[in-house]
Scaffold this active site. Structure first.
Site, mmCIF file in Angstrom:
data_model
loop_
_atom_site.group_PDB
_atom_site.id
_atom_site.type_symbol
_atom_site.label_atom_id
_atom_site.label_comp_id
_atom_site.label_asym_id
_atom_site.label_seq_id
_atom_site.Cartn_x
_atom_site.Cartn_y
_atom_site.Cartn_z
ATOM 1 C CE LYS A 23 8.085 -17.075 7.863
ATOM 2 N NZ LYS A 23 7.329 -16.436 6.769
ATOM 3 N NE ARG A 35 11.954 -16.187 4.167
ATOM 4 C CZ ARG A 35 11.386 -14.992 4.084
ATOM 5 N NH1 ARG A 35 12.071 -13.969 3.651
ATOM 6 N NH2 ARG A 35 10.125 -14.831 4.418
ATOM 7 N NE ARG A 67 -0.289 -12.760 4.344
ATOM 8 C CZ ARG A 67 0.890 -13.263 4.666
ATOM 9 N NH1 ARG A 67 1.994 -12.620 4.326
ATOM 10 N NH2 ARG A 67 0.969 -14.393 5.289
ATOM 11 N NE ARG A 101 4.270 -7.784 1.361
ATOM 12 C CZ ARG A 101 4.363 -8.651 2.374
ATOM 13 N NH1 ARG A 101 3.881 -8.352 3.563
ATOM 14 N NH2 ARG A 101 4.931 -9.807 2.205
ATOM 15 N NE ARG A 126 7.180 -14.602 -0.785
ATOM 16 C CZ ARG A 126 6.200 -14.109 -0.034
ATOM 17 N NH1 ARG A 126 5.181 -13.514 -0.589
ATOM 18 N NH2 ARG A 126 6.261 -14.209 1.270
#
Ligand SMILES: [Zn+2]
Length: 208
Positions: free
Chosen positions: A13, A88, A119, A152, A163
């Site tokens: 997203k 969220r 990523r 990250r 998550r």
């Protein structure tokens, strides 16, 4: 034009939002980025937020909403925005002002996991690349600004699992809540095609 993107960690997203924001000339408001900047800039809630990020859990709704409202009050949001990473939770959704579009980037959990594990994020401009594609042209370097690409902290494997669990428990109920005004898009599509599909849809005007 006020747009909200909902999707799990790794649904893409962020990269979609970035391209859509360029297309329509409205700012891309990434909740994750706002939080990371708040921590970096030693904002009022920095310590508490850093703690949440390190654990992969969400910050309290009231803190999230306070920080987001501050960002949305800036002049560049007057004509609209594309919001990524908010709401969220049900509590956040209930406090969100009316928007024109709610888009759900829908994806299979295994694909999400693989995507997020690979990523790479540019330290300087926030550009996103992936070991599973799109790869940067030059290894370890950002295509946009030559910045260094990093994984990250909130994208290490155990954090991602947390998550995803948080997404399932706290964010997925929103899909039911919004089901009548939400438009679903397939996250497995290639980014260019995926963005074109969303842009075409948005150009047809608000449906909400
Ligand atoms: Zn960069």
């Amino acid at each position: 034009m006020k747009i909200v993107l909902i999707g799990g960690p790794g649904s893409g997203k962020g990269s979609r939002a970035r391209l859509i924001s360029e297309e329509f000339g409205i700012p891309h408001i990434s909740m994750g980025e706002i939080c990371r900047n708040h921590v970096k800039g030693n904002g009022k809630h920095a310590e508490y937020m850093k703690e949440c990020m390190d654990k992969g859990i969400l910050t309290k709704d009231e803190v999230t909403i306070e920080i987001l409202k501050e960002r949305l009050s800036k002049d560049d949001c007057e004509k609209g925005f594309i919001l990524d990473g908010f709401p969220r939770t049900m509590g956040q959704a209930e406090q969100m002002d009316e928007v024109d579009h709610i888009l759900h980037i829908d994806c299979d959990e295994d694909i999400l996991f693989k995507r997020i594990i690979g990523r790479l994020t540019c330290k300087d401009c926030g550009g996103i690349f992936n070991l599973y594609g799109p790869m940067p042209k030059e290894e370890g370097k950002c295509d946009h600004c030559d910045g260094e690409l990093i994984i990250r902290d909130d994208q290490k494997e155990h954090i991602i699992k947390e998550r995803m669990k948080v997404y399932k428990e706290q964010t997925e109920p929103l899909l039911e809540f919004y089901k009548d005004k939400m438009k679903k898009f397939d996250a497995a599509k290639e980014i260019d095609e995926a963005v074109k599909e969303i842009v075409d849809f948005l150009q047809k005007g608000p449906v909400v």
